[in-house]
Design an enzyme around this catalytic site. Structure first.
Site, PDB file in Angstrom:
ATOM      1  N   GLU A  39      -9.762  -9.034  -1.262  1.00  0.00           N
ATOM      2  CA  GLU A  39      -8.426  -8.704  -0.752  1.00  0.00           C
ATOM      3  C   GLU A  39      -8.437  -7.588   0.286  1.00  0.00           C
ATOM      4  OE1 GLU A  39      -5.801  -7.578  -3.921  1.00  0.00           O
ATOM      5  OE2 GLU A  39      -6.056  -9.445  -5.035  1.00  0.00           O
ATOM      6  N   GLY A  40      -9.585  -7.021   0.607  1.00  0.00           N
ATOM      7  CA  GLY A  40      -9.616  -5.828   1.445  1.00  0.00           C
ATOM      8  C   GLY A  40      -9.480  -4.555   0.647  1.00  0.00           C
TER       9      GLY A  40
END
Length: 341
Positions: A309-310
């Site tokens: 997801e970062g």
């Protein structure tokens, strides 16, 4: 973009344009290093924080870089290889998680808020998964280029730093296949549990990677062709975003294994295509550390994260901000009236 990379009608045309990408500003970096040597601390005492400040200076082209705008992009895609039973969660979760990102309810939303990054999510044809790479190519050349354009277009030209992440059920299998096809070794060297595959799930994942690598032997080592063979759209979008960032001298914080495997596609194209990228962290996914070693990237953090997801890049942004706060805010020996060495 300052450099016109897209649209490119073929991989060959895109490769030909990469030589025009801007490089590191050595003069700005030298000036930043000179400032570090004058700050009220023993030389080198802030360790990698000093190196990060100089890195930022060289890519932003100024001796005293600042982060006024931090952009975080999460790209989402679905994958045909899920037909091989490699994923413990159904592909509908990709759509559901995109909605969660947009509603502000995911981990990366909280981490971006804490680190001061503006987060956007871009869903890439979730209703049309890529092809099953065990049966044929995941994408055509045109589909890869189209996804790269979407990634490039999503980049804010005025950003001072770009954080990249992804979401896509089945994409840890894609990442392991990319790494195997790019760097060799066995599927077992690169495959990990992803979102929590059990023993049987791991067996199916490894079998799928082995079948795909055997089918696509002809493209091994050729980054863009490997990307087309194995997918997915979010990985292609990450590549496009990295190139757009480079064209605009925007440093990039990479996230975990899946994001780094996507970036690795560009490393095979030459020209230090990832020189403006920092590894935000090393994840608990087994292949990530090995991949970072191949890319000669030392991660800023090691927190046993494996969410994607970062999220790791978002946490690492705090380290970069700390490096620049010290670099820009500290007094020099002369300013503080402190005797130097």
């Amino acid at each position: 973009m300052d450099v016109s990379l897209f649209p490119a009608v073929s991989f060959a045309e895109l490769r030909g344009r990469l030589a025009a990408l801007p490089g590191f500003d050595a003069m700005a970096a030298t000036a930043a290093r000179g400032r570090q040597e004058q700050l009220t601390k023993p030389p080198g005492s802030l360790g990698r924080l000093e190196d990060v400040a100089v890195f930022m200076a060289g890519w932003r082209g100024t001796a005293r870089p600042e982060i006024n705008t931090a952009q975080a992009l999460v790209f989402a895609g679905n994958h045909g290889v899920c037909a091989q039973g490699v994923n413990p969660y159904p592909q509908e979760v990709t759509v559901q998680m995109v909605a969660n990102f947009e509603a502000g309810g995911a981990a990366v939303n909280q981490l971006c808020r804490a680190s001061g990054a503006a987060l956007s999510v871009l869903a890439l044809a979730l209703d049309r998964p890529t092809g099953d790479f065990t049966q044929g190519p995941a994408m055509s050349e045109a589909e890869v280029l189209a996804a790269m354009v979407q990634g490039a277009d999503a980049v804010d030209k005025n950003a001072d730093i770009l954080l990249l992440g992804e979401m896509g059920i089945g994409n840890s299998t894609v990442a392991a296949a990319l790494a195997t096809a790019l760097f060799g070794g066995n599927a077992t060297d690169w495959a990990g549990p992803g979102t929590g595959a059990d023993k049987d799930g791991m067996s199916r994942k490894i079998q799928a990677i082995e079948a795909g690598v055997a089918l696509h032997q002809a493209v091994r080592g050729d980054g863009l062709a490997v990307l087309a063979a194995f997918g997915g759209r979010e990985q292609a979008a990450i590549c496009g975003a990295i190139l757009a960032a480079r064209a605009n001298r925007i440093p990039v914080l990479l996230d975990g294994f899946i994001c780094t495997a996507a970036a690795a596609v560009l490393e095979t194209l030459g020209g230090d295509a990832l020189a403006h990228c920092l590894a935000g962290h090393v994840s608990a996914e087994p292949g990530h550390r090995r991949l970072l070693e191949r890319l000669e990237k030392t991660p800023l953090l090691a927190l046993e994260m494996r969410l994607g997801e970062g999220s790791g890049a978002a946490v690492a942004l705090g380290v970069v901000r700390a490096a620049l706060a010290a670099h820009n805010g500290m007094s020099t020996f002369t300013e503080a009236g402190v005797s130097g060495a």
